[in-house]
Design a protein around this motif. Structure first.
Motif, PDB file in Angstrom:
ATOM      1  N   ILE A 147       0.860  -1.179   0.000  1.00 49.00           N
ATOM      2  CA  ILE A 147       0.000   0.000   0.000  1.00 49.00           C
ATOM      3  C   ILE A 147       0.899   1.233   0.000  1.00 49.00           C
ATOM      4  O   ILE A 147       1.749   1.382   0.886  1.00 49.00           O
ATOM      5  CB  ILE A 147      -0.916   0.052   1.253  1.00 49.00           C
ATOM      6  CG1 ILE A 147      -1.713  -1.242   1.405  1.00 49.00           C
ATOM      7  CG2 ILE A 147      -1.817   1.280   1.200  1.00 49.00           C
ATOM      8  CD1 ILE A 147      -2.733  -1.496   0.346  1.00 49.00           C
TER       9      ILE A 147
ATOM     10  N   ASP B  95       1.446   4.727   0.991  1.00 49.37           N
ATOM     11  CA  ASP B  95       0.850   5.554   2.045  1.00 49.37           C
ATOM     12  C   ASP B  95       1.822   6.651   2.438  1.00 49.37           C
ATOM     13  O   ASP B  95       2.379   6.659   3.534  1.00 49.37           O
ATOM     14  CB  ASP B  95       0.483   4.665   3.242  1.00 49.37           C
ATOM     15  CG  ASP B  95      -0.268   5.410   4.327  1.00 49.37           C
ATOM     16  OD1 ASP B  95      -0.821   6.487   4.048  1.00 49.37           O
ATOM     17  OD2 ASP B  95      -0.295   4.906   5.466  1.00 49.37           O
TER      18      ASP B  95
ATOM     19  N   LYS C 218      -1.571   7.536   6.616  1.00 48.80           N
ATOM     20  CA  LYS C 218      -2.980   7.544   7.012  1.00 48.80           C
ATOM     21  C   LYS C 218      -3.501   6.164   7.400  1.00 48.80           C
ATOM     22  O   LYS C 218      -4.493   6.063   8.107  1.00 48.80           O
ATOM     23  CB  LYS C 218      -3.842   8.098   5.878  1.00 48.80           C
ATOM     24  CG  LYS C 218      -3.633   9.563   5.645  1.00 48.80           C
ATOM     25  CD  LYS C 218      -4.601  10.096   4.624  1.00 48.80           C
ATOM     26  CE  LYS C 218      -4.425  11.594   4.476  1.00 48.80           C
ATOM     27  NZ  LYS C 218      -5.467  12.169   3.653  1.00 48.80           N
ATOM     28  N   LEU C 219      -2.853   5.112   6.958  1.00 47.98           N
ATOM     29  CA  LEU C 219      -3.374   3.767   7.154  1.00 47.98           C
ATOM     30  C   LEU C 219      -3.500   3.403   8.635  1.00 47.98           C
ATOM     31  O   LEU C 219      -4.514   2.868   9.070  1.00 47.98           O
ATOM     32  CB  LEU C 219      -2.493   2.753   6.418  1.00 47.98           C
ATOM     33  CG  LEU C 219      -3.068   1.374   6.203  1.00 47.98           C
ATOM     34  CD1 LEU C 219      -4.368   1.433   5.405  1.00 47.98           C
ATOM     35  CD2 LEU C 219      -2.076   0.500   5.458  1.00 47.98           C
TER      36      LEU C 219
ATOM     37  N   ILE D 251      -3.403   4.366  -1.205  1.00 49.45           N
ATOM     38  CA  ILE D 251      -4.212   4.479   0.007  1.00 49.45           C
ATOM     39  C   ILE D 251      -5.683   4.690  -0.355  1.00 49.45           C
ATOM     40  O   ILE D 251      -6.577   4.301   0.385  1.00 49.45           O
ATOM     41  CB  ILE D 251      -3.674   5.592   0.936  1.00 49.45           C
ATOM     42  CG1 ILE D 251      -4.318   5.543   2.324  1.00 49.45           C
ATOM     43  CG2 ILE D 251      -3.846   6.956   0.314  1.00 49.45           C
ATOM     44  CD1 ILE D 251      -3.949   4.356   3.140  1.00 49.45           C
TER      45      ILE D 251
END
Length: 111
Positions: A58, A60, A64-65, A97
């Motif tokens: 991912i 990112d 934010k994850l 994301i």
């Protein structure tokens, strides 16, 4: 004759646009759910392994994850998560994301 060719071209073009838009709509509704183990993060990339031992990455950049958990993302290494991802057209299992629909830690991994 030019009028017939123009009309035929217009119909063919609009049909191809409609088919293209419906194909994109199918991809937007394609959501996959994975059980994943967090392997770590580095340089704005979060690395996971799913239950089939396939890598899922991912992008990112803004971290934010893991934001909702209030801890550094690398403190979750080895923890299991359930992740829902919007399918992409790529086969390399790298998602942005924006593709993450849901991301939650499994209850058994909270300890």
């Amino acid at each position: 004759m030019k009028l017939i060719i123009t009309l035929f071209s217009l119909v063919a073009f609009s049909t191809s646009l409609t088919m293209s838009n419906s194909e994109e709509a199918k991809n937007d509704n394609n959501i996959n759910t994975y059980k994943v183990v967090f392997d770590g993060s580095e340089g704005g990339m979060c690395f996971f392994t799913n239950s089939n031992n396939q890598a899922i990455t991912i992008e990112d950049e803004e971290n934010k994850l893991f934001e909702k958990y209030g801890k550094d993302d690398n403190s979750f290494v080895g923890k299991t998560f359930t992740m829902q991802l919007k399918a992409t057209n790529t086969t390399d299992h790298v998602y942005t994301i924006k593709s993450v629909i849901e991301f939650k830690i499994d209850e058994t991994s909270k300890n």
